[in-house]
Write an enzyme that holds these catalytic residues in place. Structure first.
Site, PDB file in Angstrom:
ATOM      1  N   GLY A  57       0.844  -1.192   0.000  1.00 51.32           N
ATOM      2  CA  GLY A  57       0.000   0.000   0.000  1.00 51.32           C
ATOM      3  C   GLY A  57       0.870   1.229   0.000  1.00 51.32           C
ATOM      4  O   GLY A  57       2.060   1.153   0.318  1.00 51.32           O
ATOM      5  N   CYS A  84       5.389  -6.210   1.577  1.00 49.29           N
ATOM      6  CA  CYS A  84       5.792  -4.801   1.566  1.00 49.29           C
ATOM      7  C   CYS A  84       5.172  -4.051   2.754  1.00 49.29           C
ATOM      8  O   CYS A  84       5.540  -4.312   3.893  1.00 49.29           O
ATOM      9  CB  CYS A  84       5.438  -4.174   0.215  1.00 49.29           C
ATOM     10  SG  CYS A  84       6.217  -2.581  -0.021  1.00 49.29           S
ATOM     11  N   TYR A  85       4.186  -3.188   2.508  1.00 45.84           N
ATOM     12  CA  TYR A  85       3.519  -2.505   3.627  1.00 45.84           C
ATOM     13  C   TYR A  85       2.976  -3.534   4.620  1.00 45.84           C
ATOM     14  O   TYR A  85       3.037  -3.342   5.835  1.00 45.84           O
ATOM     15  CB  TYR A  85       2.382  -1.640   3.060  1.00 45.84           C
ATOM     16  CG  TYR A  85       1.579  -0.892   4.109  1.00 45.84           C
ATOM     17  CD1 TYR A  85       2.051   0.295   4.654  1.00 45.84           C
ATOM     18  CD2 TYR A  85       0.348  -1.378   4.550  1.00 45.84           C
ATOM     19  CE1 TYR A  85       1.324   0.980   5.613  1.00 45.84           C
ATOM     20  CE2 TYR A  85      -0.394  -0.701   5.511  1.00 45.84           C
ATOM     21  CZ  TYR A  85       0.104   0.486   6.036  1.00 45.84           C
ATOM     22  OH  TYR A  85      -0.622   1.158   6.986  1.00 45.84           O
ATOM     23  N   HIS A 171       8.134  -7.696  -3.636  1.00 49.38           N
ATOM     24  CA  HIS A 171       6.819  -8.061  -4.208  1.00 49.38           C
ATOM     25  C   HIS A 171       6.898  -9.394  -4.951  1.00 49.38           C
ATOM     26  O   HIS A 171       7.356  -9.424  -6.100  1.00 49.38           O
ATOM     27  CB  HIS A 171       6.355  -6.958  -5.159  1.00 49.38           C
ATOM     28  CG  HIS A 171       5.930  -5.727  -4.451  1.00 49.38           C
ATOM     29  ND1 HIS A 171       4.642  -5.529  -4.002  1.00 49.38           N
ATOM     30  CD2 HIS A 171       6.637  -4.643  -4.045  1.00 49.38           C
ATOM     31  CE1 HIS A 171       4.565  -4.370  -3.380  1.00 49.38           C
ATOM     32  NE2 HIS A 171       5.759  -3.815  -3.384  1.00 49.38           N
ATOM     33  N   GLU A 173       4.486 -10.962  -6.210  1.00 49.15           N
ATOM     34  CA  GLU A 173       3.400 -11.094  -7.186  1.00 49.15           C
ATOM     35  C   GLU A 173       3.742 -10.540  -8.560  1.00 49.15           C
ATOM     36  O   GLU A 173       3.022 -10.789  -9.516  1.00 49.15           O
ATOM     37  CB  GLU A 173       2.119 -10.429  -6.637  1.00 49.15           C
ATOM     38  CG  GLU A 173       2.140  -8.897  -6.565  1.00 49.15           C
ATOM     39  CD  GLU A 173       2.825  -8.347  -5.309  1.00 49.15           C
ATOM     40  OE1 GLU A 173       3.600  -9.084  -4.686  1.00 49.15           O
ATOM     41  OE2 GLU A 173       2.613  -7.172  -4.982  1.00 49.15           O
ATOM     42  N   ASP A 229     -18.571 -12.231 -21.428  1.00 53.95           N
ATOM     43  CA  ASP A 229     -19.122 -12.353 -20.083  1.00 53.95           C
ATOM     44  C   ASP A 229     -20.594 -12.772 -20.091  1.00 53.95           C
ATOM     45  O   ASP A 229     -20.978 -13.714 -19.397  1.00 53.95           O
ATOM     46  CB  ASP A 229     -18.947 -11.040 -19.308  1.00 53.95           C
ATOM     47  CG  ASP A 229     -17.509 -10.551 -19.367  1.00 53.95           C
ATOM     48  OD1 ASP A 229     -16.620 -11.399 -19.602  1.00 53.95           O
ATOM     49  OD2 ASP A 229     -17.276  -9.344 -19.189  1.00 53.95           O
ATOM     50  N   LYS A 371     -11.173 -12.130 -15.799  1.00 52.58           N
ATOM     51  CA  LYS A 371     -11.501 -12.327 -17.216  1.00 52.58           C
ATOM     52  C   LYS A 371     -10.929 -13.639 -17.776  1.00 52.58           C
ATOM     53  O   LYS A 371     -11.628 -14.384 -18.461  1.00 52.58           O
ATOM     54  CB  LYS A 371     -10.939 -11.148 -18.020  1.00 52.58           C
ATOM     55  CG  LYS A 371     -11.410 -11.091 -19.449  1.00 52.58           C
ATOM     56  CD  LYS A 371     -12.764 -10.468 -19.514  1.00 52.58           C
ATOM     57  CE  LYS A 371     -13.262 -10.251 -20.910  1.00 52.58           C
ATOM     58  NZ  LYS A 371     -14.529  -9.506 -20.893  1.00 52.58           N
TER      59      LYS A 371
END
Ligand code: XMP
Length: 515
Positions: A57, A84-85, A171, A173, A229, A371
């Site tokens: 964040g 991180c944060y 990070h 990710e 969708d 998606k």
């Protein structure tokens, strides 16, 4: 709606990467959810998480108004990973110390870890990681040890294995941490004990059952656009409740070549879905006559769509649910780092206003999916590839690509050019690489020559972009021969166009659509 798998819950502290963390967890075949950091311990417990991830964040834990979770979440006995944060929160809230780094660290670093059996199992002992932080852990809380360091960050990875708490300053990710997926997978499987059986097959069974439970003996109405969708939602709901689903497909005359026929063929003929086809081309053309302003067009198209959909709903008779193909990114409201409403760039056309107007309960069976997961589900349900992989297409359709006046003649011209462009992109094997490709017909005439004849016709602009989420986009670098083929075919085969341009504007500053 996640089968047997308990979720890994991501607490969002306003990170741009929260959705990415949730996706990575799902790539590790565990179910994930994103919730605001302010969730109460009871609400969190009710989700029965297998683990919790505290996101990064923009704030500093040292700031007086820093977002903090209720410290009682640390006493629930749930494994926690702070990123991180989130890592700094672990240190700060559990009795360690966080300090400013002096200089913000941003970019690639090299992590040396000392835990090759647990959290870092299978990760090279010296590995690249991605850093982006202004504060860092300076002193560890009790029970914690340091399990990884980088040159500038002595406590780059910390752990309290007995409590199953882990923190990483980097990070895992992002792609710039090449072994990050391994690290997250270790947390999800080894630390949290997730079985890794979250697959589209298991989702499909659970979702079908959930729709049956929710709808009971009720009836469902769905506005089918032919996009990915709503198409996947239609087939999924049909699988669950059969003929108690009615789909309404409105041909607004702003669709691409062959689209109304294809939708009827797939859904009515192949899937035997109860489909009401409404030919409203004339009504839309009439409503759009004399309108060239983009926002006025969008409003006119959106309003008429709602009117027509409402009329259809009345004539269907008793309905209990309105189904929508809402996806997870639309549902998750990221915690805003700055607060305040965002500016409206374009008024998007969707059926958002309908549920309140029609006083119907909502059925949104895709609201937990990203998606790419919807595409995988569509494939699992047997939808044809051209629908599963279709580029996004805006609700107002060719109306916002017919720049200036919208007339039947200009729409037909645009439809032909668009069909050629897409056909050539497919032929070159580039369709899936491109996020979206479109043609705009411009209200500009230019002089040309064909054979011995002087021509004076309109100009069209080709656009193709790559993107992750349509928020930003880059123009696609075609090889010149693809562009050449498209341009030459359009000028030769489409009456009304004698000049073709290629749009090299990124987003920002340009939007993807022209209007
Ligand atoms: P822009 O033009 O704002 O578009 O960069 C971003 C993405 O959204 C699509 N788009 C729409 N989708 N209803 C939709 O469902 C709309 O009214 C609408 N307008 C734009 C656009 O095609 C792109 O993928």
């Amino acid at each position: 709606m996640h089968g047997a798998e308990r979720p890994v819950v991501v607490l969002d502290f306003g990170a741009q990467y929260s959705k990415l963390i949730a996706r990575r967890v799902r790539e590790a075949r565990a179910f994930s959810l994103i919730v605001p950091y302010s969730i109460s311990p009871d609400e969190l417990k009710a989700l029965d998480p297998a683990g919790v991830i505290l996101s990064g964040g923009p704030a500093s834990v040292l700031a007086p108004d820093a977002p903090m979770p209720d410290p009682a979440i640390f006493d629930l006995g749930i494994p926690i990973l702070g990123i991180c944060y989130g890592c700094q929160l672990l240190a700060h809230q559990l009795g360690g110390r966080v300090e400013p780094c002096g200089k913000r660290e941003y970019g690639v670093a090299h992590l040396e870890h000392r835990d090759s059996r647990g959290f870092f199992q299978g990760v090279a002992e010296f590995t690249q990681v991605w850093m982006s932080h202004g504060d860092a852990v300076a002193a560890l809380p009790e029970e914690f040890e340091t399990i990884g360091s980088t040159e500038n960050c002595p406590h780059a990875a910390i752990a309290a294995p007995a409590r199953r708490f882990y923190g990483v300053q980097f990070h895992p990710e992002v792609v710039h941490t090449p072994q990050g997926d391994r690290i997250l997978s270790n947390f999800v499987h080894t630390v949290c004990g997730c079985a890794g059986d979250w697959t589209m097959g298991s989702f499909l069974e659970a979702a079908t059952e959930e729709i049956r439970q929710k709808v009971g003996e009720g009836r469902v109405l769905l506005g089918l656009s032919g996009g990915v969708d709503s198409s996947v939602a239609a087939v999924l709901i049909h699988r669950a409740i059969g003929d108690r689903l009615t789909c309404v497909f409105v041909n607004n005359g702003l669709l691409r070549k062959g689209e109304p026929e294809r939708v009827q063929q797939v859904f009515r003929d192949n899937f035997q879905i109860n489909l009401r086809y409404v030919d409203a081309e004339d009504r839309f053309l009439e409503r759009l006559a004399g309108i060239s302003d983009p926002e006025a067009k969008r409003k006119a198209i959106g309003n008429l769509f709602i009117e027509i959909f409402d009329e259809e709903a009345q004539s269907v008779g008793e309905i209990d649910f309105l189904a929508q193909g809402t996806l997870y990114p639309d549902v998750v409201e990221s915690v805003s780092a700055t607060g305040g409403p965002s500016v409206t760039i374009k008024s998007h056309h969707n059926v958002g206003g309908l549920p309140e107007k029609m006083n119907l309960a909502l059925l949104e069976p895709l609201r937990e999916l990203f998606k790419d997961e919807v595409r995988a589900l569509g494939a699992e349900l047997g939808l044809p590839e051209d629908i599963v992989w279709r580029h996004p297409f805006p609700g107002p359709g060719l109306g916002v690509r017919c720049v200036g006046a919208v007339t039947k003649e200009r729409l037909d011209t645009l439809r032909e050019a668009d069909a050629i462009y897409i056909e050539e992109i497919r032929r070159a094997g580039l369709y899936r690489e491109i996020w979206q490709a479109l043609v705009c017909l411009l209200p500009v005439r230019s002089v040309g020559v064909q054979g011995d004849e002087r021509t004076y016709e309109e100009v069209c602009s080709l656009r193709a972009v790559t993107s992750e989420d349509a928020m930003t986009a880059d123009w696609y670098r075609f090889s010149p021969d693809v562009l050449q083929r498209v341009a030459s075919r359009i000028c030769n085969e489409v009456k009304g166009i004698n000049r073709v341009l290629y749009d090299v504007t990124s987003k920002p500053p340009g939007t993807i659509e022209w209007e």
